[in-house]
Every structure is written in C-alpha cells, then in structure tokens.
Design a protein around this motif. Structure first.
Motif, PDB file in Angstrom:
ATOM      1  N   TYR A  12       0.815  -1.217   0.000  1.00 57.99           N
ATOM      2  CA  TYR A  12       0.000   0.000   0.000  1.00 57.99           C
ATOM      3  C   TYR A  12       0.851   1.271   0.000  1.00 57.99           C
ATOM      4  CZ  TYR A  12      -4.029  -2.897   1.056  1.00 57.99           C
ATOM      5  OH  TYR A  12      -5.013  -3.845   0.995  1.00 57.99           O
ATOM      6  N   LEU A  13       2.163   1.135   0.076  1.00 61.49           N
ATOM      7  CA  LEU A  13       3.041   2.291   0.234  1.00 61.49           C
ATOM      8  C   LEU A  13       3.718   2.673  -1.072  1.00 61.49           C
ATOM      9  CD1 LEU A  13       4.799   1.335   3.590  1.00 61.49           C
ATOM     10  CD2 LEU A  13       2.674   2.611   3.257  1.00 61.49           C
ATOM     11  N   ASP A  14       3.865   3.982  -1.295  1.00 59.30           N
ATOM     12  CA  ASP A  14       4.624   4.456  -2.447  1.00 59.30           C
ATOM     13  C   ASP A  14       6.098   4.082  -2.326  1.00 59.30           C
ATOM     14  OD1 ASP A  14       2.923   5.911  -4.336  1.00 59.30           O
ATOM     15  OD2 ASP A  14       2.476   7.225  -2.664  1.00 59.30           O
ATOM     16  N   ASP A  15       6.623   4.138  -1.116  1.00 61.44           N
ATOM     17  CA  ASP A  15       8.036   3.829  -0.880  1.00 61.44           C
ATOM     18  C   ASP A  15       8.138   2.789   0.237  1.00 61.44           C
ATOM     19  OD1 ASP A  15      10.747   3.758  -0.665  1.00 61.44           O
ATOM     20  OD2 ASP A  15      11.000   5.827   0.028  1.00 61.44           O
ATOM     21  N   PRO A  16       7.963   1.506  -0.096  1.00 65.02           N
ATOM     22  CA  PRO A  16       7.983   0.464   0.932  1.00 65.02           C
ATOM     23  C   PRO A  16       9.280   0.423   1.733  1.00 65.02           C
ATOM     24  CG  PRO A  16       7.119  -0.395  -1.132  1.00 65.02           C
ATOM     25  CD  PRO A  16       7.683   0.958  -1.430  1.00 65.02           C
ATOM     26  N   SER A  17      10.395   0.725   1.085  1.00 65.10           N
ATOM     27  CA  SER A  17      11.674   0.644   1.799  1.00 65.10           C
ATOM     28  C   SER A  17      11.739   1.639   2.949  1.00 65.10           C
ATOM     29  CB  SER A  17      12.841   0.877   0.837  1.00 65.10           C
ATOM     30  OG  SER A  17      12.834   2.203   0.330  1.00 65.10           O
ATOM     31  N   ALA A  18      11.004   2.756   2.840  1.00 62.12           N
ATOM     32  CA  ALA A  18      11.014   3.756   3.911  1.00 62.12           C
ATOM     33  C   ALA A  18      10.466   3.166   5.207  1.00 62.12           C
ATOM     34  CB  ALA A  18      10.202   4.982   3.502  1.00 62.12           C
ATOM     35  N   ALA A  19       9.491   2.262   5.097  1.00 64.99           N
ATOM     36  CA  ALA A  19       8.921   1.628   6.294  1.00 64.99           C
ATOM     37  C   ALA A  19       9.954   0.732   6.967  1.00 64.99           C
ATOM     38  CB  ALA A  19       7.681   0.822   5.922  1.00 64.99           C
ATOM     39  N   LEU A  20      10.824   0.097   6.184  1.00 63.98           N
ATOM     40  CA  LEU A  20      11.866  -0.753   6.767  1.00 63.98           C
ATOM     41  C   LEU A  20      12.901   0.094   7.506  1.00 63.98           C
ATOM     42  CD1 LEU A  20      12.402  -3.261   3.807  1.00 63.98           C
ATOM     43  CD2 LEU A  20      10.884  -3.483   5.787  1.00 63.98           C
ATOM     44  N   PHE A  21      13.269   1.235   6.926  1.00 64.33           N
ATOM     45  CA  PHE A  21      14.195   2.141   7.600  1.00 64.33           C
ATOM     46  C   PHE A  21      13.593   2.638   8.907  1.00 64.33           C
ATOM     47  CE2 PHE A  21      16.457   2.210   3.638  1.00 64.33           C
ATOM     48  CZ  PHE A  21      17.740   2.646   3.942  1.00 64.33           C
ATOM     49  N   GLU A  22      12.309   3.011   8.864  1.00 58.28           N
ATOM     50  CA  GLU A  22      11.658   3.533  10.059  1.00 58.28           C
ATOM     51  C   GLU A  22      11.575   2.453  11.134  1.00 58.28           C
ATOM     52  OE1 GLU A  22      10.142   6.950  11.923  1.00 58.28           O
ATOM     53  OE2 GLU A  22      11.176   6.638  10.023  1.00 58.28           O
ATOM     54  N   ALA A  23      11.277   1.222  10.721  1.00 57.03           N
ATOM     55  CA  ALA A  23      11.229   0.111  11.670  1.00 57.03           C
ATOM     56  C   ALA A  23      12.585  -0.093  12.333  1.00 57.03           C
ATOM     57  CB  ALA A  23      10.786  -1.162  10.962  1.00 57.03           C
ATOM     58  N   ALA A  24      13.650  -0.036  11.535  1.00 56.24           N
ATOM     59  CA  ALA A  24      14.998  -0.247  12.080  1.00 56.24           C
ATOM     60  C   ALA A  24      15.340   0.790  13.147  1.00 56.24           C
ATOM     61  CB  ALA A  24      16.033  -0.198  10.956  1.00 56.24           C
ATOM     62  N   ASN A  25      14.814   1.990  12.978  1.00 56.73           N
ATOM     63  CA  ASN A  25      15.128   3.070  13.916  1.00 56.73           C
ATOM     64  C   ASN A  25      14.476   2.900  15.278  1.00 56.73           C
ATOM     65  OD1 ASN A  25      16.868   4.677  12.339  1.00 56.73           O
ATOM     66  ND2 ASN A  25      15.140   5.487  11.201  1.00 56.73           N
ATOM     67  N   VAL A  26      13.487   2.008  15.394  1.00 59.60           N
ATOM     68  CA  VAL A  26      12.828   1.810  16.695  1.00 59.60           C
ATOM     69  C   VAL A  26      13.065   0.397  17.223  1.00 59.60           C
ATOM     70  CG1 VAL A  26      11.056   3.549  16.260  1.00 59.60           C
ATOM     71  CG2 VAL A  26      10.618   1.180  15.598  1.00 59.60           C
ATOM     72  N   MET A  27      14.116  -0.251  16.726  1.00 54.71           N
ATOM     73  CA  MET A  27      14.409  -1.619  17.139  1.00 54.71           C
ATOM     74  C   MET A  27      15.687  -1.704  17.953  1.00 54.71           C
ATOM     75  SD  MET A  27      13.393  -3.758  13.693  1.00 54.71           S
ATOM     76  CE  MET A  27      13.813  -5.327  14.454  1.00 54.71           C
ATOM     77  N   VAL A  28      15.729  -2.691  18.830  1.00 54.12           N
ATOM     78  CA  VAL A  28      16.939  -2.943  19.605  1.00 54.12           C
ATOM     79  C   VAL A  28      17.947  -3.668  18.718  1.00 54.12           C
ATOM     80  CG1 VAL A  28      15.626  -3.121  21.751  1.00 54.12           C
ATOM     81  CG2 VAL A  28      16.111  -5.192  20.421  1.00 54.12           C
ATOM     82  N   PRO A  29      19.243  -3.586  19.045  1.00 50.16           N
ATOM     83  CA  PRO A  29      20.233  -4.367  18.295  1.00 50.16           C
ATOM     84  C   PRO A  29      19.884  -5.850  18.347  1.00 50.16           C
ATOM     85  CG  PRO A  29      21.303  -2.753  19.707  1.00 50.16           C
ATOM     86  CD  PRO A  29      19.853  -2.747  20.083  1.00 50.16           C
ATOM     87  N   ASP A  30      20.055  -6.524  17.252  1.00 46.59           N
ATOM     88  CA  ASP A  30      19.773  -7.958  17.134  1.00 46.59           C
ATOM     89  C   ASP A  30      18.273  -8.263  17.126  1.00 46.59           C
ATOM     90  OD1 ASP A  30      21.112 -10.429  16.691  1.00 46.59           O
ATOM     91  OD2 ASP A  30      20.455 -11.104  18.658  1.00 46.59           O
ATOM     92  N   GLY A  31      17.430  -7.210  17.028  1.00 46.94           N
ATOM     93  CA  GLY A  31      15.996  -7.431  16.921  1.00 46.94           C
ATOM     94  C   GLY A  31      15.624  -8.021  15.575  1.00 46.94           C
ATOM     95  N   ARG A  32      14.394  -8.537  15.492  1.00 45.34           N
ATOM     96  CA  ARG A  32      13.949  -9.176  14.252  1.00 45.34           C
ATOM     97  C   ARG A  32      12.786  -8.416  13.635  1.00 45.34           C
ATOM     98  NH1 ARG A  32      12.418 -15.143  15.618  1.00 45.34           N
ATOM     99  NH2 ARG A  32      11.551 -14.099  17.457  1.00 45.34           N
ATOM    100  N   ILE A  33      12.684  -8.517  12.315  1.00 43.50           N
ATOM    101  CA  ILE A  33      11.561  -7.954  11.586  1.00 43.50           C
ATOM    102  C   ILE A  33      10.921  -9.063  10.756  1.00 43.50           C
ATOM    103  CG2 ILE A  33      12.985  -7.209   9.619  1.00 43.50           C
ATOM    104  CD1 ILE A  33      11.079  -4.777   9.378  1.00 43.50           C
TER     105      ILE A  33
END
Length: 327
Positions: free
Chosen positions: A229-250
């Motif tokens: 549903y997103l124009d820029d799907p990769s942006a959601a992955l970057f945003e997710a990475a910014n709120v994750m702990v090291p070694d976290g999973r997506i």
C-alpha cells in the motif's frame, strides 16, 4: 572508482534539465512513469525517453510491476556517490525544483488519501477480503513457524489493521503495540483485543513512516500485508529499524510479484508484490540480514478468482547494523 570516460558519460547523461529533475525526484523515493509524467507535466513518451537514457547510463534502475514500471536511483556505489554529490548541491529552493517537489507531495498525499478511503469503506470486511487473497490459516501457521519459540519482550505491529497479528502473537510477546492511521480499523482491533488474554496488547493511531514519537524500542517488528500500500515500501523498513533494539527481528508478510492489476485499480495496492531480490536489497540497506524467505503458494479455487495465482511470501530478518534514517 569511475574511469574518466565513464564519468564524462554519466555527467552528460544527467546534464539536461528534465533528466536532472527526474533524478532529484527519484532521490525522494521510487516513482512510476505515471507519477513522473504528472509531476513534470510532460508527455509519457518524452518522460520515458529521458528515463531510458538514464537507465542506459546506469543512473537509474527499472522495477517492472504488472503494466506499470517504477524507477529508482542506481544502487551502484560509485555512481550513487556521484549522484548524491550532484544533488546535494542542487538548490531545492529553485522555482522549478520546488514546484516539482510540491507536486510530488500532492501526489503522495492523494495516494495516502485513496488508501485511507479504501480502508474506511472496507474496515468491517477487511479480514474477509484478506481471505480472498491467500489462505489465511496457512499464512498464520507459517508465521508462527518462522518466528519459532524465541520469546519477545516488545512487539510492534505496523499497519495493524484489525489487530490480527497482535492476536496471533499474543502468547509470544510480553508487550504488544499496534500502529495504524485509520480509526475505523483501530476500533475493530480494540474490539478484537478486548479480552482477559490480551491485556498486554494495545493499539494507537499513528503514521508507520514517522515513529519518532515512540519512547520504546522493540525486539520484533511486523509488517503484515502492509508494504504493497506504500509508495516507498523501503522507507517503512528504515523507520522500523530506527525503533528496534540491536539484534531485533523484523517479519514481513506480503505478496510475491504478480500481474493482478485489479488489486491496484480496485483495492488501492500501490505495488504488485515484491521479489526476493528487491526485498533482500531493501532489508540490507536498512541494516537487516535476511534469515528466512518462504513462499506460500495460493490454493487454486475456481470460484475464488481473487486468490488464483497469488503467492504470499514471508521474510524474517535480523537487525545487524545501523542504517541512517531515510529522508
């Protein structure tokens, strides 16, 4: 490094007003030929010709999706560095550049509104519609299997919709939060999660592409049937990475590439699925390492045309490095 003649060729390819405008727009994210035609107010053949020259020079890459083609800037490191240096010096206050960016933001706002309108119209029937796209029970089982029994301290479900993933993973996490922009969806999610076994699960309204206000970090982030549903799907992955702990999973669940244009026309899909190569590239750019990629073939049911030939893919990746916030 770039050889002298190669650099001269790249500079020549980008050294034209329309092509430089195209490169500046693509620096904001992947765009279709239709988007670029509307923004620059030029004919489709003219825009396609300029994109062809940029593609042949290796400055942009093509991402075919059904009847549409999306373009993005090159992933080649040397060429990308050259583009970044050039575009960094481009005055964003220039009348023409400023107008292009304003039109880009208008198009993105229109696309977001179309998706929101669709969600509003179909909120009560969302799970029913998802059943038409793929066998939900098989996907749920595959998700549980892919995540294993590793305990989760904090789960973040982006684009939570009706809260189905929060409900599915309730027993795996100690705390769970769902984010969605649509209030009708959240009302249904809250109703679904209203029970004695779901007291640790919550939902709130928010933009999955702007998570800066979150004061917690999560060891598992999920995106279930959201990226298309997103124009820029990769942006959601970057945003997710910014709120994750090291070694976290997506965990990402979405469609494999397909040609069902009706999903774009009638169901607000911006992307017709994602290949393993594209998803792996986006994951790596956002600081993840893909650990699992599994395709689930659709069940062929002649009386359910929506599910025919659709394949669901599950990706699990681990945050292994830091990546800068995508601008």
């Amino acid at each position: 490094m770039l050889a002298l003649e190669e650099m001269v060729g790249l500079l020549k390819a980008s050294g034209e007003t329309t092509r430089l405008r195209l490169l500046a727009l693509l620096a904001e994210g992947d765009l279709s030929v239709k988007d670029l035609t509307a923004i620059l107010n030029q004919s489709q053949p003219r825009i396609s010709r300029h994109l062809k020259l940029l593609y042949e020079a290796g400055l942009v890459e093509r991402l075919p999706e059904g009847a549409w083609v999306y373009y993005c800037l090159t992933q080649d490191e040397a060429k990308s560095n050259l583009l970044s240096a050039s575009l960094k010096l481009l005055d964003r206050g220039d009348v023409m550049i400023r107008r292009d960016l304003e039109r880009l933001h208008q198009i993105k706002a229109t696309n977001v509104q179309q998706a929101a309108d669709y969600f509003q119209l179909n909120a009560e029937h969302w799970d029913e519609l998802r059943e038409l796209h793929a066998p939900e029970s098989a996907v749920d089982q595959a998700i549980i299997s892919a995540l294993g029994d590793q305990p989760v301290e904090r789960l973040l479900d982006l684009g939570t919709g009706t809260g189905s993933i929060l409900s599915l993973l309730a027993g795996l996490c100690r705390q769970g939060l769902g984010i969605d922009v649509n209030r009708s969806m959240l009302a249904i999610a809250r109703s679904r999660l209203d029970g004695p076994n779901h007291g640790h699960l919550h939902v709130q309204q928010g933009d999955i592409l702007d998570l800066a206000s979150l004061d917690r970090r999560f060891d598992l982030v999920t995106l279930h049937q959201v990226l298309h549903y997103l124009d820029d799907p990769s942006a959601a992955l970057f945003e997710a990475a910014n709120v994750m702990v090291p070694d976290g999973r997506i965990l990402v669940v979405d469609f494999a590439p397909h040609d069902h244009e009706f999903l774009r026309k009638d169901h607000a899909h911006r992307r017709l699925g994602f290949s393993h190569d594209v998803m792996r590239r986006w994951m790596e750019q956002a600081g993840f390492t893909v650990e699992l990629a599994r395709d689930l073939k659709a069940e062929m049911k002649p009386d359910e045309a929506y599910s025919a030939h659709l394949t669901v893919t599950i990706w699990v990746a681990r945050k292994t490095s830091e990546a800068g916030r995508k601008s």
